[in-house]
Design a protein around this motif. Structure first.
Motif, short mmCIF file in Angstrom:
data_model
loop_
_atom_site.label_atom_id
_atom_site.label_comp_id
_atom_site.label_asym_id
_atom_site.label_seq_id
_atom_site.Cartn_x
_atom_site.Cartn_y
_atom_site.Cartn_z
N TYR A 32 55.87 56.51 37.96
CA TYR A 32 56.94 56.74 38.34
C TYR A 32 57.14 55.94 40.11
O TYR A 32 55.85 55.82 40.28
N GLY A 99 61.37 57.48 40.94
CA GLY A 99 62.85 57.30 39.62
C GLY A 99 61.63 56.90 38.42
O GLY A 99 60.49 55.95 39.45
N TYR A 106 59.98 46.73 37.36
CA TYR A 106 60.50 45.66 37.97
C TYR A 106 59.20 45.98 38.86
O TYR A 106 58.26 46.16 39.78
N ASN A 111 64.00 47.91 42.90
CA ASN A 111 65.20 48.30 41.98
C ASN A 111 65.22 49.06 41.19
O ASN A 111 66.21 49.01 40.20
N TYR A 112 64.36 50.49 41.11
CA TYR A 112 64.00 51.68 40.61
C TYR A 112 65.66 52.71 41.27
O TYR A 112 65.77 52.53 42.24
N LYS A 113 65.92 53.08 39.80
CA LYS A 113 67.61 54.49 40.49
C LYS A 113 65.97 56.24 40.50
O LYS A 113 65.65 56.27 39.67
N TYR A 114 66.60 56.22 41.61
CA TYR A 114 65.62 57.43 42.15
C TYR A 114 66.62 58.56 42.05
O TYR A 114 67.69 58.81 42.32
N THR A 115 66.01 59.64 40.85
CA THR A 115 66.39 60.47 40.26
C THR A 115 65.87 62.00 40.83
O THR A 115 66.31 62.72 40.27
N TRP A 117 64.11 63.86 43.97
CA TRP A 117 64.25 64.81 45.22
C TRP A 117 63.69 65.80 45.23
O TRP A 117 64.25 67.02 44.76
#
Length: 127
Positions: A32, A99, A106, A111-115, A117
Motif C-alpha cells: 500500500y 491506499g 504512480y 496520486n493514490y486513493k487513500y481508503t 484510515w
C-alpha cells in the motif's frame, strides 16, 4: 480485517519533537501507499507525509519539509512519522492512512486513493 492504528500524539512546546506510529494489520505496508494526513480545527484535511516502501518514494507537504521524516518497517509492519522543530501551526489531529496499489503504480504517493484510515491522534504544539 484491514486496519490502521495511530498512536504517539501529545502536547509539546514549540521547537520540541514528537514521533507518531502507525501499526497496520490485515495487510502489508509494502503493498500500500501509506502515510499521514492531518486536519486542524476549521481547516481542510491535508496530506502531510506519504510513502511507498517498495521504491522509497516519499511526499512531504511544503510546510514540513526538513522537519518531518517518514519511514516504514516491513518486519514490524509499521510506519513512523518523526516530527522535529514543531510549530503551533502543526497542531492538528493526525491520521494514518493507506491506499491499495493495483497494477498501476504512480511515481508520487500523492496520486493514490487513500481508503484505509486509522482513528487519528491529536498533536498540540504550544508557543
Amino acid at each position: 480485517e484491514v486496519q490502521l492504528q495511530a498512536s504517539g500524539g501529545g502536547s509539546v512546546q514549540a521547537g520540541e519533537s514528537l514521533s507518531l506510529s502507525c501499526a497496520a494489520s490485515g495487510f502489508s505496508v509494502n503493498d500500500y501507499a501509506i502515510g499521514w494526513f492531518r486536519q486542524a480545527a476549521g481547516k481542510e484535511r491535508e496530506a502531510v507525509s506519504l510513502m511507498m516502501s517498495w521504491d522509497d518514494s516519499t511526499y512531504y507537504t511544503d510546510s514540513v519539509k526538513g522537519r518531518f521524516t517518514i519511514s516504514s518497517d516491513h518486519y514490524k509492519n509499521t510506519v513512523t512519522l518523526k516530527m522535529t522543530d514543531l510549530r503551533p501551526e502543526d497542531t492538528a489531529v493526525y491520521y494514518c492512512a493507506a491506499g491499495p496499489v493495483g497494477t498501476i503504480r504512480y511515481a508520487n504517493p500523492i496520486n493514490y486513493k487513500y481508503t484505509v484510515w486509522g482513528q487519528g491522534t491529536l498533536v498540540t504544539v504550544s508557543s
